[in-house]
Design a protein around this motif. Structure first.
Motif, short mmCIF file in Angstrom:
data_model
loop_
_atom_site.label_atom_id
_atom_site.label_comp_id
_atom_site.label_asym_id
_atom_site.label_seq_id
_atom_site.Cartn_x
_atom_site.Cartn_y
_atom_site.Cartn_z
N THR A 11 -9.20 10.74 -115.82
CA THR A 11 -8.79 11.43 -114.60
C THR A 11 -8.91 12.93 -114.75
O THR A 11 -9.38 13.63 -113.85
CB THR A 11 -7.33 11.05 -114.25
N LEU A 12 -8.52 13.46 -115.90
CA LEU A 12 -8.60 14.90 -116.14
C LEU A 12 -10.06 15.38 -116.12
O LEU A 12 -10.38 16.38 -115.46
CB LEU A 12 -7.95 15.25 -117.48
N VAL A 13 -10.94 14.67 -116.79
CA VAL A 13 -12.35 15.06 -116.83
C VAL A 13 -12.96 15.01 -115.42
O VAL A 13 -13.67 15.94 -115.01
CB VAL A 13 -13.14 14.16 -117.81
N LEU A 14 -12.67 13.97 -114.67
CA LEU A 14 -13.19 13.86 -113.31
C LEU A 14 -12.59 14.94 -112.41
O LEU A 14 -13.28 15.48 -111.54
CB LEU A 14 -12.92 12.47 -112.75
N GLY A 15 -11.31 15.24 -112.60
CA GLY A 15 -10.67 16.30 -111.80
C GLY A 15 -11.28 17.66 -112.06
O GLY A 15 -11.53 18.43 -111.13
N ILE A 16 -11.57 17.95 -113.32
CA ILE A 16 -12.22 19.22 -113.65
C ILE A 16 -13.62 19.27 -113.03
O ILE A 16 -14.01 20.28 -112.44
CB ILE A 16 -12.28 19.42 -115.18
N GLY A 17 -14.35 18.17 -113.15
CA GLY A 17 -15.68 18.12 -112.54
C GLY A 17 -15.63 18.32 -111.04
O GLY A 17 -16.48 19.00 -110.46
N ALA A 18 -14.63 17.74 -110.40
CA ALA A 18 -14.49 17.89 -108.94
C ALA A 18 -14.17 19.33 -108.56
O ALA A 18 -14.76 19.87 -107.62
CB ALA A 18 -13.41 16.94 -108.42
N VAL A 19 -13.26 19.96 -109.27
CA VAL A 19 -12.86 21.33 -108.91
C VAL A 19 -14.00 22.32 -109.10
O VAL A 19 -14.20 23.20 -108.26
CB VAL A 19 -11.60 21.76 -109.72
N ILE A 20 -14.76 22.20 -110.18
CA ILE A 20 -15.82 23.18 -110.42
C ILE A 20 -17.10 22.85 -109.64
O ILE A 20 -18.01 23.67 -109.58
CB ILE A 20 -16.14 23.32 -111.92
N SER A 21 -17.14 21.69 -109.00
CA SER A 21 -18.33 21.28 -108.25
C SER A 21 -18.43 22.04 -106.93
O SER A 21 -17.45 22.28 -106.26
CB SER A 21 -18.27 19.78 -107.96
N TYR A 22 -19.64 22.38 -106.57
CA TYR A 22 -19.91 22.96 -105.25
C TYR A 22 -20.41 21.88 -104.31
O TYR A 22 -20.85 22.17 -103.20
CB TYR A 22 -20.96 24.08 -105.37
N ASN A 23 -20.37 20.63 -104.71
CA ASN A 23 -21.02 19.57 -103.97
C ASN A 23 -20.01 18.56 -103.43
O ASN A 23 -20.06 17.40 -103.78
CB ASN A 23 -22.05 18.89 -104.88
N TRP A 24 -19.09 19.00 -102.61
CA TRP A 24 -18.18 18.06 -101.95
C TRP A 24 -18.76 17.63 -100.61
O TRP A 24 -18.61 16.50 -100.20
CB TRP A 24 -16.81 18.70 -101.73
N ILE A 25 -19.43 18.56 -99.93
CA ILE A 25 -20.06 18.28 -98.64
C ILE A 25 -21.47 18.86 -98.68
O ILE A 25 -21.67 19.98 -99.13
CB ILE A 25 -19.27 18.94 -97.51
N GLU A 26 -22.44 18.11 -98.21
CA GLU A 26 -23.83 18.57 -98.14
C GLU A 26 -24.26 18.61 -96.69
O GLU A 26 -24.02 17.66 -95.94
CB GLU A 26 -24.76 17.62 -98.89
N THR A 27 -24.94 19.70 -96.30
CA THR A 27 -25.52 19.74 -94.97
C THR A 27 -26.84 18.98 -94.99
O THR A 27 -27.35 18.63 -96.05
CB THR A 27 -25.78 21.20 -94.52
N GLN A 28 -27.36 18.74 -93.81
CA GLN A 28 -28.69 18.15 -93.72
C GLN A 28 -29.70 19.21 -94.16
O GLN A 28 -29.39 20.40 -94.18
CB GLN A 28 -28.97 17.71 -92.28
N GLU A 29 -30.88 18.80 -94.51
CA GLU A 29 -31.92 19.76 -94.92
C GLU A 29 -32.20 20.71 -93.76
O GLU A 29 -32.37 20.28 -92.63
CB GLU A 29 -33.18 19.03 -95.34
N ILE A 30 -32.22 22.01 -94.08
CA ILE A 30 -32.37 23.01 -93.03
C ILE A 30 -33.79 23.54 -92.99
O ILE A 30 -34.50 23.38 -92.01
CB ILE A 30 -31.35 24.16 -93.23
N THR A 31 -34.25 24.17 -94.05
CA THR A 31 -35.61 24.69 -94.08
C THR A 31 -36.24 24.38 -95.43
O THR A 31 -35.66 24.64 -96.47
CB THR A 31 -35.63 26.23 -93.89
N GLY A 32 -37.39 23.80 -95.40
CA GLY A 32 -38.13 23.54 -96.63
C GLY A 32 -37.38 22.68 -97.64
O GLY A 32 -37.53 22.86 -98.84
#
Length: 174
Positions: A11-32
């Motif tokens: 749980t601790l390792v996954l929690g750290i990975g979640a907090v430092i991640s910038y990938n909680w939400i992804e937009t659709q492809e915008i350009t290129g």
């Protein structure tokens, strides 16, 4: 007790990975083929640069996301305390329910439960404000961009969940 300690470590390792991640939400492809990715603390722009929302919690896209960050950190602190409590029990060679290990076993279990509640609340707070990313100014001076059309409370709209959010969800189960 060993099982609780191993689960808490995961749980601790996954929690750290979640907090430092910038990938909680992804937009659709915008350009290129580029897309924005948003996390609790950081986001990735179209050029692939990872940036923080700002230096204070008031710079976050919403108060709920800032609260989610704080709750994730508190959950990790509770998880570390549960791990230490579990290790103290077994290091004293008292892994049975004798009078010395019983209080540590209860403390470790209670701390694990509190961490579970904190992680769950953090993920629910984050998800409750998916729509707040729309119109957020990423420090470019360009506000009003609709990153996730049709996003709302608990609905990602035209965006999708990223691996950071799934790390947080698995940390809840762990």
């Amino acid at each position: 007790m060993i099982i609780i300690t191993h689960r808490s470590l995961i749980t601790l390792v996954l929690g750290i990975g979640a907090v430092i991640s910038y990938n909680w939400i992804e937009t659709q492809e915008i350009t290129g083929g580029s897309k924005y990715e948003f996390g609790v603390v950081t986001f990735r722009d179209l050029d692939g640069n990872v940036n923080s929302y700002g230096e204070s919690l008031s710079d976050w896209p919403s108060e709920e996301w800032a609260a989610a960050y704080i709750l994730m950190i508190l959950g990790m602190i509770g998880t570390v305390a549960a791990i230490v409590s579990g290790l103290v029990t077994c290091c004293l060679n008292c892994c049975c329910l004798c009078c010395l290990s019983f209080p540590f076993a209860i403390i470790s279990t209670i701390l694990s439960f509190i961490s579970f509640v904190l992680y769950l609340t953090a993920v629910l707070l984050f998800a409750s404000r998916y729509g707040f990313i729309n119109g957020y100014d990423l420090g470019t001076g360009i506000g009003g961009i609709e990153f996730c059309p049709n996003a709302g409370n608990f609905q990602t709209g035209d965006c999708s969940e990223g691996w950071g959010l799934w790390c947080a969800v698995v940390a809840i189960v762990g």
